[in-house]
Motif scaffolding. Structure first.
Motif, PDB file in Angstrom:
ATOM      1  N   ARG A  46       9.806  -2.697  -3.166  1.00 41.87           N
ATOM      2  CA  ARG A  46       8.922  -3.543  -2.358  1.00 41.87           C
ATOM      3  C   ARG A  46       8.659  -2.931  -0.994  1.00 41.87           C
ATOM      4  O   ARG A  46       7.553  -3.049  -0.454  1.00 41.87           O
ATOM      5  N   TYR A  47       9.648  -2.269  -0.425  1.00 44.60           N
ATOM      6  CA  TYR A  47       9.469  -1.610   0.870  1.00 44.60           C
ATOM      7  C   TYR A  47       8.480  -0.448   0.750  1.00 44.60           C
ATOM      8  O   TYR A  47       7.641  -0.234   1.630  1.00 44.60           O
ATOM      9  N   THR A  48       8.567   0.296  -0.355  1.00 40.93           N
ATOM     10  CA  THR A  48       7.621   1.385  -0.604  1.00 40.93           C
ATOM     11  C   THR A  48       6.196   0.849  -0.668  1.00 40.93           C
ATOM     12  O   THR A  48       5.272   1.416  -0.058  1.00 40.93           O
ATOM     13  N   GLN A  49       6.007  -0.255  -1.380  1.00 41.54           N
ATOM     14  CA  GLN A  49       4.676  -0.860  -1.481  1.00 41.54           C
ATOM     15  C   GLN A  49       4.212  -1.377  -0.118  1.00 41.54           C
ATOM     16  O   GLN A  49       3.042  -1.240   0.245  1.00 41.54           O
ATOM     17  N   HIS A  50       5.123  -1.950   0.646  1.00 44.82           N
ATOM     18  CA  HIS A  50       4.781  -2.436   1.982  1.00 44.82           C
ATOM     19  C   HIS A  50       4.284  -1.290   2.866  1.00 44.82           C
ATOM     20  O   HIS A  50       3.267  -1.430   3.575  1.00 44.82           O
ATOM     21  N   LEU A  51       4.971  -0.150   2.833  1.00 47.56           N
ATOM     22  CA  LEU A  51       4.543   0.994   3.623  1.00 47.56           C
ATOM     23  C   LEU A  51       3.142   1.443   3.214  1.00 47.56           C
ATOM     24  O   LEU A  51       2.320   1.812   4.071  1.00 47.56           O
ATOM     25  N   ALA A  52       2.865   1.406   1.916  1.00 50.58           N
ATOM     26  CA  ALA A  52       1.540   1.802   1.432  1.00 50.58           C
ATOM     27  C   ALA A  52       0.455   0.846   1.907  1.00 50.58           C
ATOM     28  O   ALA A  52      -0.653   1.269   2.243  1.00 50.58           O
ATOM     29  N   LEU A  53       0.780  -0.436   1.959  1.00 53.78           N
ATOM     30  CA  LEU A  53      -0.201  -1.441   2.382  1.00 53.78           C
ATOM     31  C   LEU A  53      -0.569  -1.292   3.855  1.00 53.78           C
ATOM     32  O   LEU A  53      -1.728  -1.535   4.239  1.00 53.78           O
ATOM     33  N   VAL A  54       0.388  -0.913   4.679  1.00 56.26           N
ATOM     34  CA  VAL A  54       0.127  -0.837   6.122  1.00 56.26           C
ATOM     35  C   VAL A  54      -0.257   0.574   6.569  1.00 56.26           C
ATOM     36  O   VAL A  54      -0.639   0.766   7.723  1.00 56.26           O
ATOM     37  N   ASP A  55      -0.175   1.551   5.676  1.00 57.81           N
ATOM     38  CA  ASP A  55      -0.465   2.938   6.031  1.00 57.81           C
ATOM     39  C   ASP A  55      -1.426   3.516   4.997  1.00 57.81           C
ATOM     40  O   ASP A  55      -1.015   4.145   4.032  1.00 57.81           O
ATOM     41  N   ASP A  56      -2.712   3.303   5.195  1.00 55.94           N
ATOM     42  CA  ASP A  56      -3.746   3.706   4.245  1.00 55.94           C
ATOM     43  C   ASP A  56      -3.848   5.233   4.187  1.00 55.94           C
ATOM     44  O   ASP A  56      -4.232   5.880   5.159  1.00 55.94           O
ATOM     45  N   LYS A  57      -3.508   5.790   3.031  1.00 47.94           N
ATOM     46  CA  LYS A  57      -3.540   7.238   2.865  1.00 47.94           C
ATOM     47  C   LYS A  57      -4.828   7.735   2.208  1.00 47.94           C
ATOM     48  O   LYS A  57      -4.996   8.941   1.996  1.00 47.94           O
ATOM     49  N   THR A  58      -5.749   6.848   1.862  1.00 49.85           N
ATOM     50  CA  THR A  58      -6.977   7.235   1.189  1.00 49.85           C
ATOM     51  C   THR A  58      -7.872   8.018   2.144  1.00 49.85           C
ATOM     52  O   THR A  58      -8.241   7.526   3.204  1.00 49.85           O
TER      53      THR A  58
END
Length: 207
Positions: A46-58
């Motif tokens: 869940r923490y990994t997904q949270h980081l992805a949600l707040v840090d857009d790498k696209t």
């Protein structure tokens, strides 16, 4: 003068009581290890997904932007004990460096195992050492992430089977069916834990 002492019957009763308490405590210990491992892994995914949600790498200007997605990877050390790392391969290198890994919000240390063994360095979070803490000795991926060892998430929280991205099709790794991760223990009396990461939403749950 007689000195007070325990009788043989009293000693026998004490030993019996201690034995009963030990028999009751052992199953509880197994449950605690299993519950601890389950809570730890759920929180890490869940923490990994949270980081992805707040840090857009696209980044459409970069053909290999998918390599930068926040990813949780499970690996075994030389003794067959498992650990995980959480990272974003920002420089697209062959290896993930320490400065590309996440910081554990609980203790402020890196979620990274520099040596890939069971030794916990001073700046490494002890929470990632599943084998050392809970006796985890197997992590098997199935379903939509079969054949993988790590899961990535994009800026919408969608799960990817990381490691098969290509510049020609950035969404090659997008999971179209639910992923299962089965975690086993050195102590075979402890029941395996099966985690499910749902396609599209990335919602994670455990049986």
């Amino acid at each position: 003068m007689k000195k007070p002492a325990f009788t043989m019957i009293e000693l026998t009763l004490v030993i019996v009581v201690i034995g009963i308490l030990a028999a009751l405590a052992l199953p509880r210990l197994d449950r605690d290890l299993r519950q601890g491992a389950k809570d730890n892994i759920l929180a890490a995914i869940r923490y990994t997904q949270h980081l992805a949600l707040v840090d857009d790498k696209t980044d459409p200007r970069d053909a290999n932007w998918q390599q930068e997605l926040w990813t949780i990877r499970f690996s075994a050390d030389g003794d067959g004990r498992y650990f995980y790392t959480i990272s974003s391969n920002a420089d697209h290198g062959g290896n993930v460096d320490k400065n590309e890994t996440a910081i554990d919000p609980i203790n402020g240390k890196y979620i990274y195992n520099a040596a890939g063994d069971s030794t916990i360095d001073n700046d490494e979070s002890p929470n990632l050492f599943l084998g050392k803490k809970y006796g985890v000795d197997s992590v098997a991926f199935g379903g939509g992430c079969s054949g993988s060892t790590h899961i990535a998430f994009d800026h919408l929280g969608r799960p990817f089977k990381s490691g098969i991205f290509s510049a020609s099709n950035p969404y090659d790794g997008y999971m179209t069916t639910d992923c299962t991760i089965t975690v086993g223990f050195e102590d075979t009396s402890i029941t395996n834990i099966v985690f499910t990461i749902e396609k599209e939403t990335g919602y994670v749950s455990a049986i």
